[in-house]
Design an enzyme around this catalytic site. Structure first.
Site, mmCIF file in Angstrom:
data_model
loop_
_atom_site.group_PDB
_atom_site.id
_atom_site.type_symbol
_atom_site.label_atom_id
_atom_site.label_comp_id
_atom_site.label_asym_id
_atom_site.label_seq_id
_atom_site.Cartn_x
_atom_site.Cartn_y
_atom_site.Cartn_z
ATOM 1 C CD GLU A 90 4.832 -8.335 5.535
ATOM 2 O OE1 GLU A 90 3.621 -8.596 5.422
ATOM 3 O OE2 GLU A 90 5.692 -9.210 5.760
ATOM 4 C CG ASP A 109 0.278 -6.904 4.938
ATOM 5 O OD1 ASP A 109 -0.935 -6.640 5.063
ATOM 6 O OD2 ASP A 109 0.789 -7.974 5.329
ATOM 7 C CD GLU A 112 1.036 -11.988 5.617
ATOM 8 O OE1 GLU A 112 2.015 -12.246 6.316
ATOM 9 O OE2 GLU A 112 0.723 -10.833 5.282
#
Length: 300
Positions: free
Chosen positions: A175, A214, A277
């Site tokens: 990530e 992300d 998130e």
């Protein structure tokens, strides 16, 4: 949806009290009781990271009931013993931990590679048993190491675990973070440029070494988030979304247009999970935020 047992009635009353602040959310929740588990309401498979619950003290059963009622498909980072509960509500484990890596000591620490390989094999076994497609691995802090050397070390360990990942049908995924926002506490991460991660994946040559894309971090670090995802889709197995600049909800408090982004992701025929998130804003009911943000990411 499963019937709540007597021992869970107190939990259910607490859950309904939290939902009652929003009549629309309460109505949607009650109407969903008649649906079969696993019924989805959009093209994208949506999941959540633990942050979205804020300070709400909800059991895993309560969280699953909310997610199933809204139409979510999965949950990020469940514990192995929670998998049967997710299954009861028609939810899937979207991503799990288990590589032995941390934000401090990650893939680029060559002296830890033997430990990481052993832990990653065990994590792959856990994912395979749970039916989870993705195992997250953290590249780690540089602490003076060049990004080039860090990339070499990451390629080395990921190449070692790739055959086992391929054999078991599990993606080992890194990530991206950003080094710009001090509040994120990630200012020394080696993977703070999406191209660094894509390069590492390509150099391993494995279809099971991929990226957690992300959007919050990519927007801050690189920008051009939709085109970059589309151009590198084969290297992306999971996505996270949060508002920019504050990492709060993905509504109109964010500079990013997530309704547009959701439509673009769906048009790419992306088949992985997209997990919320964000961190709920102070003074807002996290359950209402969850319903609003789910609606934003729903593409019919």
């Amino acid at each position: 949806m499963q019937v709540i047992s007597n021992r869970n009635r107190l939990q259910r009353r607490k859950l309904l009290a939290a939902l009652a602040v929003s009549p629309a959310l309460m109505a949607r929740f009650r109407s969903a009781q008649a649906l079969e588990p696993g019924i989805r309401q959009g093209k994208l498979r949506l999941s959540v990271m633990p942050q979205v619950w804020g300070n709400l003290e909800l059991s895993i059963e309560e969280r699953c009931e909310v997610l199933a009622a809204l139409g979510f498909a999965g949950m990020d980072l469940p514990q192995p013993d929670q998998i049967p509960i997710l299954e009861d509500y028609g939810l899937a484990p979207a991503m799990m931990v288990g590589t032995g890596t941390t934000f401090e000591n990650g893939l680029i620490r060559r002296e830890l590679h033997d430990q990481i390989e052993e832990a990653t094999h065990a994590g792959i076994d856990t994912c395979a048993a749970a039916g989870c497609p993705n195992l997250i691995a953290l590249p780690g802090e540089r602490r003076g190491m060049s990004r080039e050397e860090g990339a070499d070390h990451a390629v080395e360990i990921l190449s070692r675990v790739a055959p086992y990942a391929e054999e078991n049908g599990v993606n080992v995924c890194m990530e991206i973070t950003n080094s710009k926002v001090a509040a994120d506490n990630r200012t020394d991460q080696v993977f703070d440029d999406i191209e660094w991660g894509f390069d590492v994946c390509r150099r391993t040559g494995s279809p099971n070494i991929k990226i957690v894309y992300d959007f919050y971090h990519v927007q801050i670090a690189n920008g051009d988030v939709v085109r970059t995802m589309r151009d590198n889709l084969e290297l992306i197995c999971h996505a996270h979304v949060a508002g920019v600049p504050s990492r709060a909800e993905i509504d109109d408090t964010s500079e990013m247009n997530y309704r547009y982004i959701a439509r673009e992701i769906a048009d790419m025929d992306y088949d992985g999970f997209v997990a919320l998130e964000y961190r709920p804003s102070a003074g807002r009911n996290p359950l209402v935020s969850l319903a609003v943000c789910y609606d934003i990411m729903t593409v019919i």
